[in-house]
Write a protein that holds these residues in place. Structure first.
Motif, PDB file in Angstrom:
ATOM      1  N   GLY A 130      69.162  17.775 -58.080  1.00  0.00           N
ATOM      2  CA  GLY A 130      68.114  17.913 -59.083  1.00  0.00           C
ATOM      3  C   GLY A 130      68.636  18.532 -60.366  1.00  0.00           C
ATOM      4  O   GLY A 130      68.249  18.121 -61.470  1.00  0.00           O
ATOM      5  N   TYR A 144      58.999  15.937 -65.141  1.00  0.00           N
ATOM      6  CA  TYR A 144      59.349  16.321 -63.773  1.00  0.00           C
ATOM      7  C   TYR A 144      58.207  17.022 -63.043  1.00  0.00           C
ATOM      8  O   TYR A 144      58.117  16.942 -61.810  1.00  0.00           O
ATOM      9  CB  TYR A 144      60.608  17.182 -63.773  1.00  0.00           C
ATOM     10  N   VAL A 158      68.398  16.752 -64.114  1.00  0.00           N
ATOM     11  CA  VAL A 158      67.699  17.343 -65.255  1.00  0.00           C
ATOM     12  C   VAL A 158      68.682  17.619 -66.395  1.00  0.00           C
ATOM     13  O   VAL A 158      68.320  17.513 -67.579  1.00  0.00           O
ATOM     14  CB  VAL A 158      66.951  18.632 -64.844  1.00  0.00           C
ATOM     15  N   THR A 182      58.985   8.371 -61.937  1.00  0.00           N
ATOM     16  CA  THR A 182      58.744   8.470 -60.499  1.00  0.00           C
ATOM     17  C   THR A 182      58.757   7.095 -59.842  1.00  0.00           C
ATOM     18  O   THR A 182      59.434   6.874 -58.828  1.00  0.00           O
ATOM     19  CB  THR A 182      57.394   9.153 -60.234  1.00  0.00           C
ATOM     20  N   ALA A 184      64.016  20.482 -61.124  1.00  0.00           N
ATOM     21  CA  ALA A 184      63.979  20.321 -62.572  1.00  0.00           C
ATOM     22  C   ALA A 184      62.840  21.122 -63.191  1.00  0.00           C
ATOM     23  O   ALA A 184      63.019  21.771 -64.237  1.00  0.00           O
ATOM     24  CB  ALA A 184      63.839  18.842 -62.923  1.00  0.00           C
ATOM     25  N   THR A 185      61.671  21.094 -62.567  1.00  0.00           N
ATOM     26  CA  THR A 185      60.518  21.823 -63.105  1.00  0.00           C
ATOM     27  C   THR A 185      60.782  23.324 -63.131  1.00  0.00           C
ATOM     28  O   THR A 185      60.499  24.006 -64.125  1.00  0.00           O
ATOM     29  CB  THR A 185      59.266  21.527 -62.268  1.00  0.00           C
ATOM     30  N   THR A 208      64.092  16.834 -56.280  1.00  0.00           N
ATOM     31  CA  THR A 208      64.586  16.588 -57.633  1.00  0.00           C
ATOM     32  C   THR A 208      63.578  17.070 -58.671  1.00  0.00           C
ATOM     33  O   THR A 208      63.928  17.783 -59.619  1.00  0.00           O
ATOM     34  CB  THR A 208      64.855  15.086 -57.833  1.00  0.00           C
ATOM     35  N   GLY A 209      62.325  16.669 -58.504  1.00  0.00           N
ATOM     36  CA  GLY A 209      61.287  17.074 -59.448  1.00  0.00           C
ATOM     37  C   GLY A 209      61.054  18.571 -59.445  1.00  0.00           C
ATOM     38  O   GLY A 209      60.914  19.194 -60.512  1.00  0.00           O
ATOM     39  N   GLN A 258      56.236  14.230 -61.610  1.00  0.00           N
ATOM     40  CA  GLN A 258      56.926  13.672 -60.440  1.00  0.00           C
ATOM     41  C   GLN A 258      56.755  14.569 -59.220  1.00  0.00           C
ATOM     42  O   GLN A 258      56.503  14.085 -58.113  1.00  0.00           O
ATOM     43  CB  GLN A 258      58.421  13.510 -60.740  1.00  0.00           C
ATOM     44  N   THR A 259      56.898  15.882 -59.406  1.00  0.00           N
ATOM     45  CA  THR A 259      56.745  16.819 -58.293  1.00  0.00           C
ATOM     46  C   THR A 259      55.354  16.725 -57.684  1.00  0.00           C
ATOM     47  O   THR A 259      55.202  16.688 -56.456  1.00  0.00           O
ATOM     48  CB  THR A 259      57.001  18.261 -58.773  1.00  0.00           C
ATOM     49  N   SER A 288      69.065  14.291 -68.042  1.00  0.00           N
ATOM     50  CA  SER A 288      67.857  13.950 -68.789  1.00  0.00           C
ATOM     51  C   SER A 288      67.793  14.694 -70.113  1.00  0.00           C
ATOM     52  O   SER A 288      67.418  14.120 -71.146  1.00  0.00           O
ATOM     53  CB  SER A 288      66.618  14.274 -67.946  1.00  0.00           C
TER      54      SER A 288
END
Length: 286
Positions: free
Chosen positions: A64, A32, A68, A214, A176-177, A172-173, A35-36, A71
């Motif tokens: 998000g 993630y 996560v 991504t 999650a991060t 979303t990224g 992706q961010t 995931s």
């Protein structure tokens, strides 16, 4: 685009399962964070800082958080179950969305589509085979993943028209991060040794997971901007086939005959439900 996205997701899941010996938080954080970074660069280079603003940031953050969670459940679930069978169970999510939209009164669901939903659940029982001792308590993880993905899909459908797809992907990224960072820091004492033990292949796979996820999600968003969900949904079930191929090539596991029957039931009922929804929509239109 949908079929290509399904292939990329199957590859990403294969990489995650292959690196099952690593901390789930490290693998998911890398996926993630990449992706961010990618989405931030895309947004700032095309639309500037305004592109980072969301119409409903609370909904984006919740979206998000759901992804996560799914995931992380997937990562642990794929440690316990073969990839193809795990993928087949979580692909029940679109059928669960069909049932949920009726219960939440977003749309009516015909008896025919209810029959397909029931058939998909029967297919899941064939894959799991309760009492057979094949998977045991491990099946709880893909079932929880499936329900979380269904909630994620419902929320995505409600806010899809509110924000640019790149903005949604960025949130979303980022969500999650940020959620995974404290959990990763709790492993700070062992993290240096883990990072030092990573081989070049492991590093490439971590980077690949971020890129595959991504690109895959962007392909899905772009495809849904060009065609309706009912038209595209049957093609999402190609991920079951790709997962079966990956499971055989990478992990030398081939589903048995009953597992194939269950997976085909899930894919057929899901595709038929999407077809029935498209046919009903055409009849309802003037």
């Amino acid at each position: 685009m949908i079929v290509l996205a399904a292939f990329l997701f199957a590859m990403m899941d294969s990489a995650a399962k292959y690196m099952g010996f690593l901390s789930a938080f490290l693998v998911m954080w890398s996926r993630y964070a990449i992706q961010t970074a990618i989405m931030a660069v895309c947004i700032l280079s095309t639309r500037g800082h305004r592109g980072l603003r969301a119409t409903h940031p609370r909904f984006q953050i919740l979206r998000g958080a759901l992804l996560v969670t799914a995931s992380t459940l997937s990562f642990y679930g794929m440690r316990q179950m073969p990839l193809a069978e795990f993928t087949a169970i979580i692909m029940l999510a679109p059928l669960l969305v069909t049932a949920a939209t009726h219960l939440l009164r977003y749309e009516s669901v015909s008896p025919l589509r209810w029959a397909f939903v029931f058939g998909g659940f029967l297919g899941t029982l064939v894959v799991i085979r309760p009492g057979s001792g094949l998977f045991g308590a491990a099946v709880v993880l893909p079932l929880l993943t499936m329900m979380t993905l269904a909630a994620y899909s419902l929320l995505t459908s409600r806010i899809a028209a509110m924000d640019h797809p790149h903005t949604s992907q960025f949130y979303t990224g980022m969500t999650a991060t940020l959620a995974l960072t404290p959990l990763l820091l709790m492993q700070a004492d062992t993290l240096p040794a883990v990072l030092h033990a990573l081989t070049p292949l492991h590093i490439v796979l971590l980077l690949a997971m971020g890129l595959l996820g991504t690109i895959g999600h962007l392909l899905v968003v772009t495809a849904f901007g060009s065609a309706g969900a009912a038209t595209l949904m049957p093609f999402t079930y190609s991920q079951i086939g790709f997962a079966a191929i990956m499971s055989w090539v990478v992990f030398h596991h081939a589903p048995d005959s009953w597992a194939w029957v269950g997976m085909l039931m899930i894919a057929a009922c899901g595709a038929a439900s999407a077809w029935a929804g498209m046919r009903e929509a055409k009849k309802a239109s003037p």
